[in-house]
Design a protein around this motif. Sequence first.
Motif, PDB file in Angstrom:
ATOM      1  N   HIS A  32      48.927  42.621  26.023  1.00  0.00           N
ATOM      2  CA  HIS A  32      49.301  41.199  25.884  1.00  0.00           C
ATOM      3  C   HIS A  32      48.194  40.447  25.151  1.00  0.00           C
ATOM      4  O   HIS A  32      47.002  40.658  25.393  1.00  0.00           O
ATOM      5  CB  HIS A  32      49.634  40.568  27.235  1.00  0.00           C
ATOM      6  CG  HIS A  32      48.480  40.239  28.126  1.00  0.00           C
ATOM      7  ND1 HIS A  32      47.807  39.044  28.058  1.00  0.00           N
ATOM      8  CD2 HIS A  32      47.891  40.933  29.130  1.00  0.00           C
ATOM      9  CE1 HIS A  32      46.853  39.016  28.989  1.00  0.00           C
ATOM     10  NE2 HIS A  32      46.880  40.153  29.643  1.00  0.00           N
TER      11      HIS A  32
ATOM     12  N   ASP B   3      40.372  39.775  29.073  1.00  0.00           N
ATOM     13  CA  ASP B   3      41.785  39.606  29.431  1.00  0.00           C
ATOM     14  C   ASP B   3      42.499  38.765  28.375  1.00  0.00           C
ATOM     15  O   ASP B   3      42.577  37.561  28.505  1.00  0.00           O
ATOM     16  CB  ASP B   3      41.867  38.955  30.812  1.00  0.00           C
ATOM     17  CG  ASP B   3      43.284  38.884  31.350  1.00  0.00           C
ATOM     18  OD1 ASP B   3      44.186  39.500  30.757  1.00  0.00           O
ATOM     19  OD2 ASP B   3      43.492  38.194  32.355  1.00  0.00           O
ATOM     20  N   ASN B   4      43.029  39.254  27.295  1.00  0.00           N
ATOM     21  CA  ASN B   4      43.115  40.667  27.019  1.00  0.00           C
ATOM     22  C   ASN B   4      42.877  40.927  25.535  1.00  0.00           C
ATOM     23  O   ASN B   4      43.541  41.749  24.918  1.00  0.00           O
ATOM     24  CB  ASN B   4      44.490  41.186  27.468  1.00  0.00           C
ATOM     25  CG  ASN B   4      44.642  42.668  27.313  1.00  0.00           C
ATOM     26  OD1 ASN B   4      43.681  43.411  27.422  1.00  0.00           O
ATOM     27  ND2 ASN B   4      45.842  43.100  27.002  1.00  0.00           N
TER      28      ASN B   4
ATOM     29  N   GLU C 254      52.388  37.046  29.192  1.00  0.00           N
ATOM     30  CA  GLU C 254      52.090  37.940  30.315  1.00  0.00           C
ATOM     31  C   GLU C 254      51.517  37.143  31.476  1.00  0.00           C
ATOM     32  O   GLU C 254      51.883  37.348  32.633  1.00  0.00           O
ATOM     33  CB  GLU C 254      51.085  39.016  29.871  1.00  0.00           C
ATOM     34  CG  GLU C 254      50.864  40.138  30.900  1.00  0.00           C
ATOM     35  CD  GLU C 254      49.731  39.874  31.885  1.00  0.00           C
ATOM     36  OE1 GLU C 254      49.554  40.691  32.799  1.00  0.00           O
ATOM     37  OE2 GLU C 254      49.030  38.836  31.786  1.00  0.00           O
ATOM     38  N   GLU C 255      50.641  36.208  31.130  1.00  0.00           N
ATOM     39  CA  GLU C 255      49.869  35.511  32.170  1.00  0.00           C
ATOM     40  C   GLU C 255      50.749  34.699  33.120  1.00  0.00           C
ATOM     41  O   GLU C 255      50.413  34.535  34.280  1.00  0.00           O
ATOM     42  CB  GLU C 255      48.823  34.591  31.525  1.00  0.00           C
ATOM     43  CG  GLU C 255      47.751  35.332  30.714  1.00  0.00           C
ATOM     44  CD  GLU C 255      46.760  36.094  31.579  1.00  0.00           C
ATOM     45  OE1 GLU C 255      46.948  36.158  32.813  1.00  0.00           O
ATOM     46  OE2 GLU C 255      45.808  36.639  31.000  1.00  0.00           O
TER      47      GLU C 255
ATOM     48  N   ASP D 288      45.221  46.646  29.398  1.00  0.00           N
ATOM     49  CA  ASP D 288      44.907  45.284  29.842  1.00  0.00           C
ATOM     50  C   ASP D 288      43.548  45.292  30.535  1.00  0.00           C
ATOM     51  O   ASP D 288      43.423  45.845  31.619  1.00  0.00           O
ATOM     52  CB  ASP D 288      46.009  44.787  30.795  1.00  0.00           C
ATOM     53  CG  ASP D 288      45.945  43.283  31.013  1.00  0.00           C
ATOM     54  OD1 ASP D 288      45.017  42.635  30.515  1.00  0.00           O
ATOM     55  OD2 ASP D 288      46.853  42.773  31.700  1.00  0.00           O
ATOM     56  N   MET D 289      42.555  44.682  29.892  1.00  0.00           N
ATOM     57  CA  MET D 289      41.191  44.551  30.408  1.00  0.00           C
ATOM     58  C   MET D 289      40.409  45.862  30.307  1.00  0.00           C
ATOM     59  O   MET D 289      40.392  46.659  31.238  1.00  0.00           O
ATOM     60  CB  MET D 289      41.192  44.009  31.846  1.00  0.00           C
ATOM     61  CG  MET D 289      41.784  42.608  31.912  1.00  0.00           C
ATOM     62  SD  MET D 289      41.905  41.919  33.586  1.00  0.00           S
ATOM     63  CE  MET D 289      40.188  41.806  34.049  1.00  0.00           C
TER      64      MET D 289
HETATM   65 ZN    ZN Z   1      45.729  40.529  31.395  1.00  0.00          ZN
END
Ligand code: ZN
Length: 293
Positions: free
Chosen positions: A92, A109-110, A141-142, A169-170
């Motif tokens: 994302h 993020d991210n 996404e968030e 992610d991350m």
């Molecule tokens: Zn994320």
Amino acid sequence: MSAAAPADQLMADLQYLASDKLEGRKTGSAGAALARDYIRQQFLAARLQPLQQKFSHPFDYSAGFSTRQGENLIGVLPACSEQAPVILISAHYDHLGVVGGKIHNGADDNASGVAMLLALMRWLSPGCRPYHYWFVATDAEENGLHGAKALLASQLWMPAELALVINLDMLGRHQQQPRLYWFGSTRLSGFKDWLVQQQLALPLRWRRSEGSRYIRGKVDWASASDHAPFYRAGYPVLYFATAMHKDYHSPSDDWQAIKPELIERVFQTLQPIILHLEQQPPAWFLAARRDGS
Ligand SMILES: [Zn+2]
């Protein structure tokens, strides 16, 4: 294609996406549009193909009583054979934007996941592969995995055509020990055993679904990010992340805190994993399907 070394290019992508200019890439914002412009340019430079004549795949989603718009980007690296199924790699690109007057840059993020997606794309893109690769930069996404949900609902593929979803992610921070955590399909026969036997650039740690302790508090790894809707629908998924940290969802999640050597090692770890996965026949992925719930 850029001539820069993968690690330098990874950090350059990450720094741009997490720069103040993009104002935290909130869904629907001008900063998110700049992020898309950048990702689209990278897709074009790597000669990815659009899907149904377009990279941009907008969608509507509801937030409370209002309807909002998001926009996923999809770039396709065609397989050698048209009949091959798809391996979908997602990350994302949206983040929180400006909250309380402070830009939340979301470097880990991210921007880190998107930079990794672009690095994998550049590495895989010369020539053709055994599977089609769809590189998907997801939006919204968030605020509820809306880009991934829209993608799943899009009917852009027949169910049998999607072999695997790899979600990133991350990937840019670690606690004491650098590790790559993964969650996902233990139904991919022999995959977990294979992973354990490999000497990879980073040690892998498997995370079960519910209640795994993740440094601070509990994270449900099955629902933590954009792989979740696909996982619930029964598709094999693999989710990779490094570590939770104190700057999560705070204005201090900046690129200066990202560890370049870590993100390079994540790239070096994912390469042999992807090469192993793409050598498996479609039936191996199909056998890992569950009934959706
Ligand atoms: Zn994320």
